[in-house]
Scaffold this motif. Sequence first.
Motif, PDB file in Angstrom:
ATOM      1  N   LEU A  54      17.117   8.941 -19.958  1.00 10.94           N
ATOM      2  CA  LEU A  54      17.739   7.751 -19.390  1.00 10.94           C
ATOM      3  C   LEU A  54      16.925   6.518 -19.752  1.00 10.94           C
ATOM      4  CD1 LEU A  54      18.519   9.065 -15.787  1.00 10.94           C
ATOM      5  CD2 LEU A  54      20.163   8.772 -17.646  1.00 10.94           C
ATOM      6  N   ASP A  55      17.585   5.390 -19.824  1.00  9.16           N
ATOM      7  CA  ASP A  55      16.875   4.133 -20.061  1.00  9.16           C
ATOM      8  C   ASP A  55      16.371   3.611 -18.719  1.00  9.16           C
ATOM      9  OD1 ASP A  55      15.917   1.644 -20.730  1.00  9.16           O
ATOM     10  OD2 ASP A  55      17.912   0.738 -20.969  1.00  9.16           O
ATOM     11  N   ILE A  56      15.084   3.848 -18.453  1.00  9.51           N
ATOM     12  CA  ILE A  56      14.480   3.332 -17.222  1.00  9.51           C
ATOM     13  C   ILE A  56      13.441   2.251 -17.532  1.00  9.51           C
ATOM     14  CG2 ILE A  56      14.863   5.455 -15.909  1.00  9.51           C
ATOM     15  CD1 ILE A  56      11.851   6.103 -16.371  1.00  9.51           C
ATOM     16  N   ALA A  57      13.415   1.775 -18.779  1.00 12.67           N
ATOM     17  CA  ALA A  57      12.382   0.841 -19.207  1.00 12.67           C
ATOM     18  C   ALA A  57      12.370  -0.430 -18.360  1.00 12.67           C
ATOM     19  CB  ALA A  57      12.587   0.481 -20.674  1.00 12.67           C
ATOM     20  N   LEU A  58      11.170  -0.922 -18.102  1.00 15.34           N
ATOM     21  CA  LEU A  58      10.985  -2.201 -17.416  1.00 15.34           C
ATOM     22  C   LEU A  58      10.697  -3.273 -18.452  1.00 15.34           C
ATOM     23  CD1 LEU A  58       8.615  -1.017 -14.519  1.00 15.34           C
ATOM     24  CD2 LEU A  58      11.108  -1.308 -14.429  1.00 15.34           C
ATOM     25  N   ASP A  59      11.091  -4.501 -18.142  1.00 19.19           N
ATOM     26  CA  ASP A  59      10.801  -5.627 -19.023  1.00 19.19           C
ATOM     27  C   ASP A  59       9.633  -6.473 -18.515  1.00 19.19           C
ATOM     28  OD1 ASP A  59      13.011  -5.242 -20.946  1.00 19.19           O
ATOM     29  OD2 ASP A  59      14.245  -5.570 -19.166  1.00 19.19           O
ATOM     30  N   LEU A  60       9.396  -6.432 -17.200  1.00 18.50           N
ATOM     31  CA  LEU A  60       8.282  -7.181 -16.616  1.00 18.50           C
ATOM     32  C   LEU A  60       7.914  -6.548 -15.282  1.00 18.50           C
ATOM     33  CD1 LEU A  60       6.424  -9.761 -16.712  1.00 18.50           C
ATOM     34  CD2 LEU A  60       8.192 -10.887 -15.326  1.00 18.50           C
ATOM     35  N   ILE A  61       6.621  -6.465 -15.030  1.00 17.95           N
ATOM     36  CA  ILE A  61       6.102  -6.091 -13.715  1.00 17.95           C
ATOM     37  C   ILE A  61       5.419  -7.305 -13.113  1.00 17.95           C
ATOM     38  CG2 ILE A  61       4.345  -4.742 -12.489  1.00 17.95           C
ATOM     39  CD1 ILE A  61       4.887  -2.462 -14.472  1.00 17.95           C
ATOM     40  N   VAL A  62       5.810  -7.679 -11.912  1.00 17.62           N
ATOM     41  CA  VAL A  62       5.115  -8.719 -11.159  1.00 17.62           C
ATOM     42  C   VAL A  62       4.240  -7.993 -10.145  1.00 17.62           C
ATOM     43  CG1 VAL A  62       5.335 -10.708  -9.624  1.00 17.62           C
ATOM     44  CG2 VAL A  62       7.009 -10.355 -11.462  1.00 17.62           C
ATOM     45  N   TYR A  63       2.944  -8.082 -10.337  1.00 16.82           N
ATOM     46  CA  TYR A  63       1.984  -7.368  -9.492  1.00 16.82           C
ATOM     47  C   TYR A  63       1.388  -8.331  -8.468  1.00 16.82           C
ATOM     48  CZ  TYR A  63      -2.286  -4.721  -8.268  1.00 16.82           C
ATOM     49  OH  TYR A  63      -3.299  -4.073  -7.598  1.00 16.82           O
ATOM     50  N   LEU A  64       1.754  -8.140  -7.214  1.00 17.41           N
ATOM     51  CA  LEU A  64       1.199  -8.941  -6.124  1.00 17.41           C
ATOM     52  C   LEU A  64      -0.118  -8.292  -5.703  1.00 17.41           C
ATOM     53  CD1 LEU A  64       4.511  -9.532  -4.121  1.00 17.41           C
ATOM     54  CD2 LEU A  64       3.456 -11.017  -5.835  1.00 17.41           C
ATOM     55  N   ARG A  65      -1.185  -8.759  -6.283  1.00 16.91           N
ATOM     56  CA  ARG A  65      -2.491  -8.109  -6.118  1.00 16.91           C
ATOM     57  C   ARG A  65      -3.159  -8.567  -4.827  1.00 16.91           C
ATOM     58  NH1 ARG A  65      -7.995  -8.297  -7.846  1.00 16.91           N
ATOM     59  NH2 ARG A  65      -8.681  -6.250  -8.613  1.00 16.91           N
ATOM     60  N   THR A  66      -3.617  -7.614  -4.053  1.00 20.11           N
ATOM     61  CA  THR A  66      -4.241  -7.901  -2.765  1.00 20.11           C
ATOM     62  C   THR A  66      -5.486  -7.045  -2.592  1.00 20.11           C
ATOM     63  OG1 THR A  66      -2.820  -6.228  -1.747  1.00 20.11           O
ATOM     64  CG2 THR A  66      -2.089  -8.529  -1.577  1.00 20.11           C
ATOM     65  N   THR A  67      -6.257  -7.356  -1.557  1.00 23.29           N
ATOM     66  CA  THR A  67      -7.359  -6.492  -1.160  1.00 23.29           C
ATOM     67  C   THR A  67      -6.905  -5.676   0.050  1.00 23.29           C
ATOM     68  OG1 THR A  67      -8.282  -8.330   0.105  1.00 23.29           O
ATOM     69  CG2 THR A  67      -9.200  -7.940  -2.073  1.00 23.29           C
ATOM     70  N   PRO A  68      -7.350  -4.442   0.172  1.00 21.42           N
ATOM     71  CA  PRO A  68      -6.863  -3.563   1.236  1.00 21.42           C
ATOM     72  C   PRO A  68      -7.050  -4.120   2.645  1.00 21.42           C
ATOM     73  CG  PRO A  68      -7.953  -2.269  -0.447  1.00 21.42           C
ATOM     74  CD  PRO A  68      -8.185  -3.713  -0.807  1.00 21.42           C
ATOM     75  N   GLN A  69      -8.173  -4.762   2.917  1.00 21.99           N
ATOM     76  CA  GLN A  69      -8.417  -5.286   4.260  1.00 21.99           C
ATOM     77  C   GLN A  69      -7.372  -6.329   4.641  1.00 21.99           C
ATOM     78  OE1 GLN A  69     -10.820  -4.296   6.512  1.00 21.99           O
ATOM     79  NE2 GLN A  69      -9.912  -5.706   8.002  1.00 21.99           N
ATOM     80  N   VAL A  70      -7.017  -7.188   3.704  1.00 19.68           N
ATOM     81  CA  VAL A  70      -6.032  -8.244   3.972  1.00 19.68           C
ATOM     82  C   VAL A  70      -4.675  -7.629   4.309  1.00 19.68           C
ATOM     83  CG1 VAL A  70      -4.708 -10.117   2.900  1.00 19.68           C
ATOM     84  CG2 VAL A  70      -7.184 -10.019   2.616  1.00 19.68           C
ATOM     85  N   VAL A  71      -4.228  -6.671   3.518  1.00 18.29           N
ATOM     86  CA  VAL A  71      -2.907  -6.107   3.781  1.00 18.29           C
ATOM     87  C   VAL A  71      -2.909  -5.232   5.032  1.00 18.29           C
ATOM     88  CG1 VAL A  71      -1.978  -6.285   1.455  1.00 18.29           C
ATOM     89  CG2 VAL A  71      -3.311  -4.270   2.061  1.00 18.29           C
ATOM     90  N   TRP A  72      -4.031  -4.592   5.339  1.00 16.39           N
ATOM     91  CA  TRP A  72      -4.107  -3.808   6.574  1.00 16.39           C
ATOM     92  C   TRP A  72      -3.892  -4.700   7.789  1.00 16.39           C
ATOM     93  CZ3 TRP A  72      -7.535  -3.654  10.803  1.00 16.39           C
ATOM     94  CH2 TRP A  72      -7.358  -2.550  11.660  1.00 16.39           C
ATOM     95  N   GLU A  73      -4.510  -5.877   7.779  1.00 15.35           N
ATOM     96  CA  GLU A  73      -4.335  -6.821   8.887  1.00 15.35           C
ATOM     97  C   GLU A  73      -2.881  -7.283   8.985  1.00 15.35           C
ATOM     98  OE1 GLU A  73      -7.202  -9.852   8.070  1.00 15.35           O
ATOM     99  OE2 GLU A  73      -8.916  -8.565   8.565  1.00 15.35           O
TER     100      GLU A  73
END
Length: 230
Positions: free
Chosen positions: A143-162
């Motif tokens: 199947l064609d599952i190819a992505l054209d762009l990934i937008v990575y919302l990069r965070t640190t674990p402590q911030v997202v845990w809060e």
Amino acid sequence: MSNMRTVGTAARLASKRPFRVSIEGNIGSGKSTCIKFFEKFRNVEAHPEPLKEWRNVAGHNLLGLVYSEVNTWTFPFQHYVHLSRLKIQTSPPSHADITVKMFERSVQNSRHCFVENAKKQHYLQDPEYEVLMSWYDYTEKNLDIALDLIVYLRTTPQVVWERVMKRGRAEESEVPLAYLQEVHDSYENWLSAPDVGCEVLTIDADKNLDAVVEDLERYSYKILGGNHTN
């Protein structure tokens, strides 16, 4: 990576499918906010993560089950996640004006991030892991599952845990910081590899929501496939 990107672009042009954008990031990184931001564009078909579907699989809350008993429920949950993401990623656009298809996480994410982490942490037994790998390999080859762009919302674990603790989703109420660290490490390993398969746009999502939205606005031309021919 350039060869894989070329193959993905060729497949998109040959099938005239929309430009595919996967919004990636840890739990609480702002993926839903990103999806909502782009819903205002008429040419964008945006798909949030199908939480309602995962909470009601013939009456069973798979999302709740995997959070409550990760060793028991990771295999069926990841199996169902793969199916639901596959349907979103490969279904035809809802109408002819759609040139961009955007979704919260991807089939590739399930394979290279969550399934790999589950194996590493022994949430999956070896036979279960091999079944999921076979399922993904078949999908990728047929199947064609190819992505054209990934937008990575990069965070640190402590911030997202809060953030997770503040927003109070029932299934996430007991998510430990250690698990968010595991997910973060899996993302870093996946998206820093040379064979991701498409361009990765990394946004610092430790910043407050307004600042993240400003970045989305700044990069909207790229995110909406402006550098590509539809």
